[in-house]
Structure formats: structure tokens, C-alpha cells
Motif scaffolding. Structure first.
Motif, PDB file in Angstrom:
ATOM      1  N   ILE A 270      33.797   5.567  -6.725  1.00 53.95           N
ATOM      2  CA  ILE A 270      33.125   6.855  -6.508  1.00 53.95           C
ATOM      3  C   ILE A 270      32.821   7.047  -5.022  1.00 53.95           C
ATOM      4  O   ILE A 270      32.987   8.139  -4.470  1.00 53.95           O
ATOM      5  CB  ILE A 270      31.823   6.925  -7.341  1.00 53.95           C
ATOM      6  N   PHE A 275      30.559  10.102  -0.859  1.00 50.60           N
ATOM      7  CA  PHE A 275      29.166  10.253  -1.286  1.00 50.60           C
ATOM      8  C   PHE A 275      28.279   9.200  -0.624  1.00 50.60           C
ATOM      9  O   PHE A 275      28.732   8.100  -0.284  1.00 50.60           O
ATOM     10  CB  PHE A 275      29.050  10.133  -2.812  1.00 50.60           C
ATOM     11  N   GLY A 279      23.836   9.203  -3.755  1.00 49.16           N
ATOM     12  CA  GLY A 279      24.704  10.085  -4.534  1.00 49.16           C
ATOM     13  C   GLY A 279      25.648   9.299  -5.417  1.00 49.16           C
ATOM     14  O   GLY A 279      25.919   9.684  -6.569  1.00 49.16           O
ATOM     15  N   THR A 280      26.159   8.184  -4.903  1.00 53.33           N
ATOM     16  CA  THR A 280      27.033   7.319  -5.703  1.00 53.33           C
ATOM     17  C   THR A 280      26.286   6.794  -6.926  1.00 53.33           C
ATOM     18  O   THR A 280      26.824   6.768  -8.034  1.00 53.33           O
ATOM     19  CB  THR A 280      27.528   6.134  -4.847  1.00 53.33           C
ATOM     20  N   LEU A 283      25.902   9.632  -9.561  1.00 51.33           N
ATOM     21  CA  LEU A 283      27.151   9.926 -10.265  1.00 51.33           C
ATOM     22  C   LEU A 283      27.565   8.775 -11.172  1.00 51.33           C
ATOM     23  O   LEU A 283      28.097   8.993 -12.272  1.00 51.33           O
ATOM     24  CB  LEU A 283      28.264  10.215  -9.255  1.00 51.33           C
ATOM     25  N   ASN A 284      27.304   7.550 -10.756  1.00 48.15           N
ATOM     26  CA  ASN A 284      27.658   6.388 -11.570  1.00 48.15           C
ATOM     27  C   ASN A 284      26.809   6.305 -12.835  1.00 48.15           C
ATOM     28  O   ASN A 284      27.199   5.667 -13.818  1.00 48.15           O
ATOM     29  CB  ASN A 284      27.482   5.107 -10.748  1.00 48.15           C
ATOM     30  N   ILE A 286      25.908   8.957 -14.730  1.00 42.63           N
ATOM     31  CA  ILE A 286      26.264   9.992 -15.716  1.00 42.63           C
ATOM     32  C   ILE A 286      27.077   9.447 -16.885  1.00 42.63           C
ATOM     33  O   ILE A 286      26.727   9.674 -18.055  1.00 42.63           O
ATOM     34  CB  ILE A 286      27.001  11.159 -15.025  1.00 42.63           C
ATOM     35  N   ALA A 332      37.000  13.799  -7.348  1.00 47.05           N
ATOM     36  CA  ALA A 332      35.759  13.147  -7.761  1.00 47.05           C
ATOM     37  C   ALA A 332      35.393  13.540  -9.192  1.00 47.05           C
ATOM     38  O   ALA A 332      34.961  12.695  -9.988  1.00 47.05           O
ATOM     39  CB  ALA A 332      34.625  13.522  -6.807  1.00 47.05           C
ATOM     40  N   LEU A 333      35.578  14.828  -9.539  1.00 49.43           N
ATOM     41  CA  LEU A 333      35.268  15.283 -10.888  1.00 49.43           C
ATOM     42  C   LEU A 333      36.153  14.566 -11.906  1.00 49.43           C
ATOM     43  O   LEU A 333      35.672  14.122 -12.960  1.00 49.43           O
ATOM     44  CB  LEU A 333      35.474  16.800 -10.998  1.00 49.43           C
ATOM     45  N   VAL A 336      34.890  10.967 -12.400  1.00 50.97           N
ATOM     46  CA  VAL A 336      33.660  10.887 -13.190  1.00 50.97           C
ATOM     47  C   VAL A 336      33.944  11.147 -14.671  1.00 50.97           C
ATOM     48  O   VAL A 336      33.441  10.436 -15.552  1.00 50.97           O
ATOM     49  CB  VAL A 336      32.603  11.878 -12.656  1.00 50.97           C
TER      50      VAL A 336
END
Length: 431
Positions: A270, A275, A279-280, A283-284, A286, A332-333, A336
Motif C-alpha cells: 500500500i 501514502f 494513511g497506510t 487503508l490496511n 479496511i 491503490a483502489l 485495497v
């Protein structure tokens, strides 16, 4: 009256045992994989290449492998209360010591020692749950316990990300404080284990006399029923020779490769999109939030239907597809979303898989067999992260390594089908 009694007992077991062992595993998993966040600055400080980091991250499981079976046999002899406390205190101290590594060799050594210290914890708790929960509630109990792993990622990732933004303090860098701060709960909880865990139902002062009698009788009846079946293994040596134990070890190998690929490499995968550490971490978290819900619902469906095989096969396939997607996407999307699939698949497969051994193992056989499945299976936690690091060094990207781990999950799915679901069918739970 029996249904009411059963309901009371299961509720007491659920609230007395599961939240506490979940907390223990939460801390355990955090201490295993926080090295993925430490790597954001640690790798540069120590001069670690991707191959070195992958080797060091995975070498944990070599120490784990060597000590797993002896550790679980000792637990079966001395009881979970004393042995789990020992495990937690020692792994907490070793994890804190990881803050003081100075190069690749000391990094490898501390990761190896962490595996030695923690050996026996996970299979010990799985064995412990099988000694308390009747068969029909076992997958849900295991799922609740193992949900602590994705919860640890969901809650721990933002915390780890925040710690990684600390300025240097007392001469220590952010990654060093990460190891120290996140090791402290393990030592404290290890001491609390001595007061909270009860070794066996006959020692449970928190159960009423009729509740204790029902639980002991139910567990004994289930054990005698299994022992009367052909192919049942109650001795340690017979369990270690059982082909089903070895096949299940290979199945677990694929799921472990996937789990620890996520734990050690997802933050860096990520992070490559630019990021911040915080931020990483966000996102990790989610994918893990989604995985917790999927894990519990899937285990409940497995218990209610009495089916195990397809409840392992389908999640393995889903996780494999997610890894392949993560290797092919360039956004990135996409990464994730792919990690959501991987997390859901890996997490959902585990509870039905761990409900299988107790259908043909008991006593010392269960202690040895469960430990063997976990120790050999967790070698996937060495191979997966190492393959990612080595192939990244060779190819310059994560795709090849992710495809290899996806392949290992495909093998897990095929082996589960080969075992055949009939051997592991249990009666559906009463509604």
C-alpha cells in the motif's frame, strides 16, 4: 430443560473464555506482524534488502516449527494456565528486544527467537477450546478466537502507523518504539492469564453444579463416540503418523502463506502508492474490518449446516483470486479491493478448517496432531513472505510473489477436496 441448560452453559463459556483468548491472540498477532510497519524505516536503518526482510520476517516460523509440538505436549501435561502465561511473557520480552537489532544477522536471530518463544500459543488455545466447547459450537468458538487476527490488523494498523510517525525519543527511532510499546501488553497479559484461565471444566468454579455436570458428560460422550470410530487417533505417535494430519498441514500451509503475506507485506504494498505511515495504516485496516464479519458469519453457517469441506475450499479460492488481482492491478483502489478479497478468504477458511482435527483426534493425539498441523502449516508463513521479498528483488515488483502465494491457496483448495467432506461431517446444530 436440557436445551435451556445447554444454552446457559454455552453462553457462560462464550463470555468467560472467548473475549479473553481473543485479546491474547490480538496481542500475539500484532507482535508477529508489526515488523511490516517497522520496515517502513527499519529496513533503511539496518540496510535490509527486500530479500533480507522477507527472510527475516519469515524465519520466525522456523523457530515456531521446531518447538510447536513439544510446546503443545507440555501444555497438555501442565495445563493451559501456566504454559500460556509462560509463552506470553517470554514472547513479550523477545519482541521488545527486537528494538535493539543492529543489522541483518541480529534481525534474523530475534525473529527466530520470537518464533521459539511463541510456539504452542495458537495450537494450545485451539486445543483448549476443544476441551471446553461441544462439537456443534466449536467452529464458531474457533472463529471468534481467530477473528482477533483481522481485528488486530484493523485496530493495530492505525496504531502502528501513528507510532511510526513519532519523532526520535531517548535516542530510539520510531520503529524501535513500535516494538517496545506493542510488546508491553504481552507481558502484562501473561501475568493476568495465571488468574483468569481455568485449566479444565471440572475446575470451573464459575459453572453451577448442574452446568458443570452437563458439560463434562457431553464432552466425555463426544470423545467416546469419536474414539469408537475407525481411524480415530488418541495417542501422540498415532496422530503424527496419521495421513490426515499431514494433508491438513499442507492445506494450512497455503492459508498461512496468504495470511503472513498480508501481515508482513500489505503495508509496504500500500505504501508504494505514496501514502503516509498513518494513511497506510488506515487503508490496511479496511480489509480486516470486512474480514471479521465474514469470518464469524461463515463459521456460523458451517456449524449450522455441519459441512466443513466447501467452507474451506470456497474461501481459499476467493483469497487466491484476490492475490492474483493484487498482483495485476496498478491502482491503490484496486489493491485495497483485492486485499479485501484476500482477507475475507483467508479469515473465513480458518474456523471450518480448525474444526476438522477434533473430529478424529483426542487427548495427547489432539495435542500432537493440532501442533503438527499448525507447525508445518505455518512454514507457509516463512515461504510466502520470503517468496515475495526474493521475487521483488529479482523482478522489481510484487506481482510474481503474489501469484506464487495465490497458487499455494489453489493447492490448499484441491487438497481439501481430496480429503473429502464425508470424513469431517458433523451433525447440524439445533435451531
Amino acid at each position: 430443560m436440557t436445551n435451556d441448560l445447554q444454552g446457559r452453559v454455552v453462553r457462560k463459556l462464550t463470555w468467560r473464555i472467548l473475549p479473553f483468548v481473543m485479546l491474547l491472540y490480538f496481542v500475539s498477532f500484532l507482535d508477529r506482524v508489526n515488523v511490516g510497519f517497522a520496515a517502513i524505516t527499519m529496513n533503511k536503518d539496518l540496510g535490509l534488502t527486500p530479500t533480507m526482510f522477507g527472510l527475516g520476517g519469515g524465519i520466525f516460523f522456523l523457530g515456531y516449527f521446531l518447538c510447536e509440538v513439544p510446546s503443545n505436549l507440555i501444555l497438555n501435561k501442565v495445563g493451559a494456565r501456566i504454559w500460556i502465561a509462560r509463552v506470553m511473557v517470554t514472547w513479550g520480552l523477545v519482541s521488545a528486544a527486537s528494538a535493539f537489532v543492529v543489522g541483518p544477522n541480529s534481525f534474523y536471530l530475534l525473529r527466530f527467537l520470537l518464533g521459539v518463544a511463541e510456539a504452542g500459543f495458537f495450537p494450545g488455545i485451539i486445543l483448549y477450546l476443544s476441551q471446553w466447547f461441544p462439537t456443534r459450537q466449536r467452529a464458531v468458538a474457533a472463529a471468534a478466537f481467530m477473528a482477533a487476527a483481522p481485528l488486530s490488523t484493523a485496530i493495530g494498523s492505525p496504531i502502528s502507523g501513528a507510532i511510526m510517525q513519532m519523532p526520535a525519543l531517548a535516542g530510539l527511532r520510531d520503529w524501535q518504539w513500535l516494538f517496545i510499546i506493542e510488546a508491553i501488553p504481552a507481558v502484562i497479559l501473561g501475568l493476568i492469564v495465571l488468574r483468569v484461565l481455568t485449566d479444565s471444566p471440572d475446575k470451573a468454579k464459575w459453572l453451577a453444579a448442574d452446568e458443570k455436570a452437563w458439560l463434562i458428560a457431553t464432552l466425555r460422550e463426544e470423545s467416546m463416540g469419536r474414539e469408537s470410530q475407525a481411524g480415530h487417533a488418541s495417542g501422540a505417535l498415532s496422530a503424527l503418523r496419521d495421513s490426515r494430519v499431514w494433508v491438513m498441514s499442507l492445506i494450512y500451509f497455503g492459508t498461512s502463506a496468504g495470511l503472513y503475506t498480508l501481515g508482513l507485506w500489505a503495508p509496504l504494498i500500500i505504501r508504494q502508492f505514496g501514502f503516509s505511515a498513518l494513511g497506510t495504516g488506515a487503508l490496511n485496516a479496511i480489509p480486516s474490518v470486512v474480514a471479521v464479519l465474514a469470518m464469524v458469519l461463515w463459521a456460523r453457517h458451517s456449524d449450522r449446516s455441519g459441512e466443513r469441506t466447501w467452507h474451506v475450499v470456497i474461501p481459499c479460492v476467493v483469497a487466491g483470486v484476490g492475490l492474483a488481482w493484487a498482483g495485476s492491478t496498478e491502482t491503490a483502489l484496486g489493491v485495497v479491493l483485492a486485499l479485501v478479497l484476500v482477507n475475507v478468504g483467508i479469515s473465513a477458511a480458518k474456523a471450518p478448517l480448525w474444526a476438522m482435527p477434533s473430529t478424529f483426534l483426542s487427548g495427547a493425539g489432539a495435542a500432537a496432531g493440532i501442533a503438527m498441523i499448525n507447525s508445518i502449516g505455518n512454514l507457509g508463513g516463512f515461504v510466502g513472505p520470503f517468496a515475495i521479498g526474493w521475487l521483488k528483488s529479482v523482478t522489481g515488483g510484487y506481482a510474481a510473489g503474489l501469484y506464487v502465494v495465490a497458487g499455494s491457496l489453489a493447492v490448499s483448495a484441491l487438497l481439501t477436496l481430496m480429503i473429502g467432506r464425508r470424513r469431517y461431517q458433523v451433525a447440524p446444530a439445533a435451531h
